[in-house]
Design an enzyme around this catalytic site. Structure first.
Site, PDB file in Angstrom:
ATOM      1  N   ARG A 220     -10.276   7.624   5.033  1.00 25.49           N
ATOM      2  CA  ARG A 220      -9.076   8.361   4.606  1.00 25.49           C
ATOM      3  C   ARG A 220      -8.823   8.065   3.132  1.00 25.49           C
ATOM      4  O   ARG A 220      -8.342   6.991   2.788  1.00 25.49           O
ATOM      5  CB  ARG A 220      -7.845   7.931   5.417  1.00 25.49           C
ATOM      6  N   TYR A 264      23.663   5.157 -23.333  1.00 24.37           N
ATOM      7  CA  TYR A 264      24.642   4.584 -22.410  1.00 24.37           C
ATOM      8  C   TYR A 264      24.617   3.062 -22.456  1.00 24.37           C
ATOM      9  O   TYR A 264      23.545   2.451 -22.526  1.00 24.37           O
ATOM     10  CB  TYR A 264      24.330   5.005 -20.972  1.00 24.37           C
ATOM     11  N   CYS A 311      18.341   8.340 -19.669  1.00 25.41           N
ATOM     12  CA  CYS A 311      19.443   9.091 -19.065  1.00 25.41           C
ATOM     13  C   CYS A 311      18.888   9.976 -17.943  1.00 25.41           C
ATOM     14  O   CYS A 311      17.685  10.023 -17.715  1.00 25.41           O
ATOM     15  CB  CYS A 311      20.133   9.985 -20.081  1.00 25.41           C
TER      16      CYS A 311
HETATM   17  C1  LIG Z   1      -1.331   6.781   2.608  1.00 24.93           C
HETATM   18  C2  LIG Z   1      -2.306   6.427   3.639  1.00 24.93           C
HETATM   19  C3  LIG Z   1      -3.673   6.437   3.348  1.00 24.93           C
HETATM   20  C4  LIG Z   1      -4.228   6.626   1.967  1.00 24.93           C
HETATM   21  O1  LIG Z   1      -4.171   5.423   1.264  1.00 24.93           O
HETATM   22  P1  LIG Z   1      -4.745   5.306  -0.221  1.00 24.93           P
HETATM   23  O2  LIG Z   1      -4.506   3.905  -0.593  1.00 24.93           O
HETATM   24  O3  LIG Z   1      -3.951   6.266  -1.049  1.00 24.93           O
HETATM   25  O4  LIG Z   1      -6.180   5.692  -0.147  1.00 24.93           O
HETATM   26  C5  LIG Z   1      -4.542   6.225   4.389  1.00 24.93           C
HETATM   27  N1  LIG Z   1      -4.084   5.993   5.652  1.00 24.93           N
HETATM   28  C6  LIG Z   1      -2.788   5.940   5.944  1.00 24.93           C
HETATM   29  C7  LIG Z   1      -2.369   5.667   7.343  1.00 24.93           C
HETATM   30  C8  LIG Z   1      -1.847   6.141   4.954  1.00 24.93           C
HETATM   31  O5  LIG Z   1      -0.553   6.073   5.245  1.00 24.93           O
END
Ligand SMILES: *Cc1c(COP(=O)(O)O)cnc(C)c1O
Length: 377
Positions: A220, A264, A311
């Site tokens: 992933r 500010y 700001c």
């Molecule tokens: C966000 C997320 C990813 C991706 O992670 P990166 O560090 O951006 O590669 C993979 N698996 C899950 C479950 C996530 O929540």
């Protein structure tokens, strides 16, 4: 983009996104497919545009955080699989099915309720191997196996996954911890091999770079596709670069006298005469207020430091030493400018957060312009 729209905007290089993907793809074994994580509007870059550009490269699997993000991708014509990584209220069961979204089963109770809906939504079980966020506790191996076997008869279960929480760190303890997480996951997945899950995965960007899970058939990838580091101490593979540039313009330049204060709270007081430029971007655009008296932008290839507090819609920078700064001069908040560059990771380091948060925080009112090599649109 027309000059009259130039207030605060981003330029997102989809060609570089595709290059980043290709580099990652090249480093992965062929038996692992890429699931592109495009949650939170593609980490602020635009989920639909990012997903489309990745589909062109052959990516067929995506992950988002919630049902609304999933529906949006579908309605925009994304054909690939879409996994929802987080909680979806069961009232959305029919929508999950109608839009062909895959849901994460977060816990046994969630899976129970999910099964009772009696809608054949595709789902994947989350396994907790040490993050203590969601999933079945992998330390209870037999329990996990039983539950998953049981639910594989009651719901349309097509995968299992876990999430690593320190894969970006390379100290000995963290390497051991990550290794343990992967061993726990692989062990469970092996026990369930006869269920022939289509999705078995545990590696995020950092995991895919520095670890391996033998049984996984997916990784992933999130942050690395956008060209940012999981952790600012990491070194990314050659050729991976940020795909986002954030720009604004100078709206006004003035000279102030020694003793005058800026902004500010009068938090900055000039100790010498200085030239100050105002920039029409503020924390409502996602330019973090913690950058007050700390951050810098790039103008004409030089660093200009933030003076006074950021700001809501504007901030001021010191341009005393920079030539030719006028109304309309381009300012780079993130990106390259002459020999200088500043990345989301650099900004994150200044305010003790992570690059992920910097890009996710960019406001809705900052237009995203998409570019590809050789064309400017
Ligand atoms: C966000 C997320 C990813 C991706 O992670 P990166 O560090 O951006 O590669 C993979 N698996 C899950 C479950 C996530 O929540």
């Amino acid at each position: 983009m027309n000059d009259y729209e130039k207030r605060s905007w981003t330029e997102i290089n989809l060609t570089q996104l595709q290059k980043n993907y290709q580099i990652c793809r090249g480093l992965l074994p062929m038996n692992k497919k890429v699931m592109a994580v495009v949650k939170a509007d593609g980490y602020g870059h635009g989920d639909v545009e990012v997903a489309q550009a990745l589909e062109e490269m052959g990516v067929m699997d995506f992950a988002v955080s919630n049902v609304h993000e999933g529906i949006r991708l579908r309605q925009s014509g994304i054909k690939g699989s879409i996994l929802i990584l987080g909680y979806t209220p069961l009232e959305y069961g029919q929508k999950l099915f109608d839009y062909d979204l895959m849901q994460t089963l977060i816990s046994e109770s969630y899976a129970d309720a999910f099964a009772k809906m009696n809608i054949p939504v595709k789902c994947q079980f989350a396994i907790d191997t040490g993050m203590n966020r969601i999933g079945l506790n992998a330390d209870e191996l037999e329990y996990c196996e039983d539950i998953i076997r049981d639910f594989s008869k009651k719901v349309n279960l097509i995968g299992v996954y876990t999430h690593l929480c320190v894969a970006d760190c390379n100290t000995e303890n963290e390497l051991i911890f990550t290794n343990d997480q992967i061993i726990k996951f692989d062990k469970l997945a092996n026990l369930l091999e006869d269920l022939n899950f289509a999705y078995i995965h545990c590696l995020n960007s950092a995991g895919s770079l520095w670890h391996d899970s033998e049984i996984s058939n997916f990784v992933r990838l999130g942050i690395i596709l956008y060209g940012l580091k999981p952790n600012s101490l990491n070194v990314l593979p050659n050729g991976i670069k940020p795909i986002l540039t954030w720009k604004s313009v100078v709206s006004m330049v003035k000279t102030i006298r020694a003793g005058a204060s800026i902004g500010y709270g009068r938090s900055y007081v000039a100790d010498h005469d200085m030239r100050v430029a105002t920039i029409p971007t503020g924390y409502a655009d996602g330019y973090n207020r913690m950058l007050s008296n700390q951050g810098y932008v790039l103008i004409n290839g030089e660093k200009a430091f933030v003076v006074g507090r950021v700001c809501m819609d504007q901030f001021m920078v010191d341009v005393t030493e920079i030539d030719s700064v006028n109304m309309g001069t381009e300012v780079v908040l993130i990106g390259e400018c002459g020999k200088e560059h500043i990345s989301a990771d650099d900004i994150a380091d200044m305010i003790e957060t992570i690059g992920y948060e910097i890009v996710c925080d960019m406001g809705k009112r900052v237009p995203r312009l998409y570019k590809r090599d050789g064309n400017d649109n």
